[in-house]
Design a protein around this motif. Structure first.
Motif, short mmCIF file in Angstrom:
data_model
loop_
_atom_site.label_atom_id
_atom_site.label_comp_id
_atom_site.label_asym_id
_atom_site.label_seq_id
_atom_site.Cartn_x
_atom_site.Cartn_y
_atom_site.Cartn_z
N ILE A 62 0.83 -1.22 0.00
CA ILE A 62 0.00 0.00 0.00
C ILE A 62 0.86 1.26 0.00
CG2 ILE A 62 -1.74 1.31 1.31
CD1 ILE A 62 -2.71 -1.41 2.40
N ALA A 63 1.98 1.22 0.73
CA ALA A 63 2.82 2.43 0.88
C ALA A 63 4.27 2.11 0.57
CB ALA A 63 2.67 3.00 2.29
N PRO A 64 4.60 1.76 -0.67
CA PRO A 64 5.98 1.38 -0.99
C PRO A 64 6.95 2.55 -0.92
CG PRO A 64 4.66 1.58 -2.99
CD PRO A 64 3.71 1.70 -1.85
N GLU A 65 6.43 3.78 -0.94
CA GLU A 65 7.31 4.96 -0.97
C GLU A 65 7.81 5.38 0.40
OE1 GLU A 65 3.18 6.40 -0.20
OE2 GLU A 65 4.12 4.88 -1.47
N ILE A 66 7.26 4.81 1.48
CA ILE A 66 7.71 5.21 2.82
C ILE A 66 8.20 3.99 3.59
CG2 ILE A 66 6.14 7.17 2.90
CD1 ILE A 66 4.35 5.59 4.78
N SER A 67 9.01 4.26 4.62
CA SER A 67 9.56 3.18 5.44
C SER A 67 8.58 2.80 6.54
CB SER A 67 10.88 3.64 6.07
OG SER A 67 10.65 4.75 6.92
N LEU A 68 8.86 1.68 7.18
CA LEU A 68 8.07 1.27 8.33
C LEU A 68 8.23 2.28 9.46
CD1 LEU A 68 8.89 -2.54 8.31
CD2 LEU A 68 6.62 -1.55 7.97
N PRO A 69 7.27 2.38 10.36
CA PRO A 69 7.37 3.38 11.44
C PRO A 69 8.59 3.15 12.31
CG PRO A 69 5.59 1.82 11.87
CD PRO A 69 6.04 1.59 10.47
N PRO A 70 9.25 4.22 12.72
CA PRO A 70 10.47 4.11 13.53
C PRO A 70 10.14 3.84 15.00
CG PRO A 70 9.99 6.42 13.15
CD PRO A 70 8.95 5.64 12.38
N GLN A 71 11.12 3.30 15.71
CA GLN A 71 11.00 3.07 17.15
C GLN A 71 12.06 3.91 17.86
OE1 GLN A 71 8.87 1.22 19.14
NE2 GLN A 71 9.95 2.23 20.80
N PRO A 72 11.65 4.83 18.73
CA PRO A 72 12.64 5.63 19.45
C PRO A 72 13.59 4.76 20.27
CG PRO A 72 10.43 6.54 19.73
CD PRO A 72 10.27 5.21 19.06
N ILE A 73 14.84 5.19 20.33
CA ILE A 73 15.87 4.49 21.10
C ILE A 73 16.35 5.43 22.19
CG2 ILE A 73 18.12 3.34 20.99
CD1 ILE A 73 17.57 2.90 17.99
N ILE A 74 16.31 4.95 23.43
CA ILE A 74 16.63 5.81 24.56
C ILE A 74 18.01 6.43 24.43
CG2 ILE A 74 17.02 5.83 27.06
CD1 ILE A 74 14.90 3.67 27.31
N THR A 75 18.99 5.64 23.98
CA THR A 75 20.37 6.12 23.92
C THR A 75 20.65 6.99 22.69
OG1 THR A 75 21.02 4.03 22.87
CG2 THR A 75 21.27 4.19 25.27
N ARG A 76 19.67 7.09 21.79
CA ARG A 76 19.84 7.96 20.61
C ARG A 76 18.93 9.17 20.80
NH1 ARG A 76 19.69 4.83 15.02
NH2 ARG A 76 20.34 6.91 14.38
N TRP A 77 19.55 10.28 21.12
CA TRP A 77 18.82 11.47 21.54
C TRP A 77 17.99 12.06 20.39
CZ3 TRP A 77 24.07 13.43 23.73
CH2 TRP A 77 24.41 12.66 24.84
N GLY A 78 16.76 12.43 20.70
CA GLY A 78 15.90 13.09 19.73
C GLY A 78 15.10 12.15 18.85
N THR A 79 15.22 10.84 19.06
CA THR A 79 14.55 9.90 18.15
C THR A 79 13.03 9.89 18.36
OG1 THR A 79 15.12 8.12 19.71
CG2 THR A 79 16.52 8.39 17.77
N TRP A 80 12.55 10.26 19.56
CA TRP A 80 11.10 10.33 19.78
C TRP A 80 10.49 11.43 18.91
CZ3 TRP A 80 7.27 13.69 21.33
CH2 TRP A 80 6.05 13.12 21.67
N LEU A 81 11.16 12.57 18.84
CA LEU A 81 10.67 13.67 17.99
C LEU A 81 10.70 13.27 16.52
CD1 LEU A 81 12.34 16.75 19.71
CD2 LEU A 81 9.93 16.13 19.77
N ASP A 82 11.70 12.50 16.14
CA ASP A 82 11.78 11.98 14.76
C ASP A 82 10.56 11.11 14.45
OD1 ASP A 82 13.71 12.84 13.02
OD2 ASP A 82 15.27 11.52 13.79
N ALA A 83 10.20 10.26 15.41
CA ALA A 83 9.06 9.36 15.21
C ALA A 83 7.76 10.16 15.12
CB ALA A 83 8.98 8.36 16.36
#
Length: 460
Positions: A254-275
């Motif tokens: 259905i959505a070949p142009e986008i990636s699967l949803p991301p999972q925030p990683i505690i040790t990688r700062w700012g990943t929650w905002l990315d998600a």
């Protein structure tokens, strides 16, 4: 690197060991000629001929000169060492060691450094602390070096103080050059702050700063607390596709142009905002994919579908991306190596300005958090003062600093780091080394391997 001679010895910040001996029988040979002959590769010209950067390496040297360094006779030698090698006398020139008023054992040094220490817990449950040092250069970003990796009995301020001193003894085995340590970068853990208070009584030039990039991450975590629905969407949206190949196939169809949803990683700062930005950008497409799944298949599917049908979730995602999405790029910029101090301070000021434009109660709460994070970071204010001086602004002066810094010290802050990201990178390599099939690694061998891997760029 370590160089040892019959009457000149140096310790250089280089992981490879070199030993050579030189003995002269001509007692009339000038000290200047001898030093220049032996240490020519460590001058700018000699280093350029070899295609290396040895001229930027920190150096500690001592020799039996038998001169009165408090008198005029030694001035040409002092100027020669300073001009050609950047070496300045580290001994007390007024303290004579012979009855004739001359000094036999004289120590010279060059190279100012910053240091960063952080601690983590490995898979064996041990407290592991890594020590990173870097040179403070004027003309280019300095070299960064993993100096030590040790096990702490307890993660407390006594252990950090001991590790700090023991690590510097590796660099300066005869005598720690306390006045050469200008900056200490750590996290904001209470025991780390307590350790700094003890160390600053000994290292009187040293400014302490808590990691600015981690400070921005703490602000992004405060944002997360205000948007529980978005947090639940991010958490469950990823679970929908865990160990579910049929759902992954449906998503990619259905959505070949986008990636699967991301999972925030505690040790990688700012990943929650990315998600959060991911769901804001692809909300309609993702919702269309979710509509093809039966809510009874899994609790994560049911929760995600219910959240996406909530009319307020779109508003929350739009608000987060509009007012806080920029934090991800700012964190990334502060994590980079070789950034000018003036640029780092400018990033911090831009963050403050944008945060104070956020409207409503959420904006007030985040602004309060930002004030709390940066008001406690006293070293950042001092680096702000230094940045203003380096930028040619005259509303501040060196007298505004409490530390015993000199006018010759401040230019070396040109590329001073404001984050502890280099220590975090060393922990990532540590965890890769200590994989499931390497659990029998003795810690002594483990840390040696880690130091080699982290410092491999200096061996190239």
């Amino acid at each position: 690197m370590s160089l040892s001679f019959s009457w000149w010895s140096c310790n250089l910040l280089k992981p490879k060991q070199h030993h050579c001996n030189y003995t002269t029988h001509d007692h009339h040979q000038s000290s200047s000629k001898y030093i220049h002959f032996v240490l020519l590769p460590y001058t700018p010209a000699g280093s350029a001929l070899l295609g290396e950067n040895y001229h930027s390496l920190p150096m500690l040297g001592s020799r039996d000169f038998n001169k009165n360094f408090n008198g005029s006779e030694a001035q040409p030698l002092l100027e020669f060492l300073k001009d050609q090698f950047g070496l300045q006398i580290n001994s007390n020139r007024t303290q004579h060691t012979t009855q004739h008023g001359t000094t036999i054992d004289v120590v010279f040094q060059r190279g100012l450094i910053w240091i960063s220490i952080d601690e983590t817990t490995d898979v064996e449950g041990r407290y592991i602390a890594n020590v990173i040092i870097g040179t403070l250069e004027i003309n280019e970003p300095g070299q960064i070096f993993l100096l030590a990796s040790e096990i702490l009995e307890k993660a407390n301020h006594q252990g950090i103080c001991k590790l700090f001193e023991d690590s510097l003894l590796l660099l300066w085995p005869d005598k720690i050059c306390r006045e050469n340590v200008l900056l200490f970068v750590t996290d904001a853990a209470p025991y780390m702050v307590k350790a700094v208070k003890v160390l600053q009584s000994l290292f009187t030039k040293m400014i302490h700063i808590t990691c600015v990039a981690h400070g921005l991450h703490r602000i992004s975590e405060e944002v997360r607390k205000h948007f529980s629905k978005v947090d639940s969407l991010i958490s469950n949206g990823k679970k929908v596709f865990l160990k579910a190949p049929s759902r992954i196939n449906a998503f990619q169809t259905i959505a070949p142009e986008i990636s699967l949803p991301p999972q925030p990683i505690i040790t990688r700062w700012g990943t929650w905002l990315d998600a959060a930005a991911y769901y804001c950008d692809h909300f309609d497409t993702f919702f269309r994919v979710m509509q093809t799944f039966d809510k009874n298949d899994a609790s994560s599917v049911n929760i995600t579908k219910s959240l996406m049908e909530d009319p307020t979730i779109k508003n929350d995602l739009i608000f987060i991306k509009t007012h806080f999405g920029f934090l991800v790029d700012k964190i990334t910029s502060l994590e980079k190596q070789g950034v000018l101090l003036t640029d780092s301070i400018l990033i911090v000021e831009e963050v403050k300005a944008k945060i104070f434009q956020v409207p409503g109660n959420v904006g007030k709460s985040i602004q309060t958090k930002l004030d709390s994070v940066y008001d406690k970071n006293h070293g950042l204010k001092k680096l702000n003062t230094i940045s203003n001086i380096l930028a040619g602004k005259n509303h501040v002066t060196i007298q505004d600093l409490e530390e015993e810094l000199t006018t010759s010290d401040l230019p070396c802050f040109k590329y001073a780091p404001v984050s502890s990201t280099d220590v975090e990178r060393s922990f990532s390599k540590f965890k890769m080394l200590l994989s499931d099939n390497r659990r029998k690694f003795t810690f002594d061998n483990l840390k040696k391997t880690l130091i080699i891997q982290c410092n491999s760029q200096l061996l190239d």
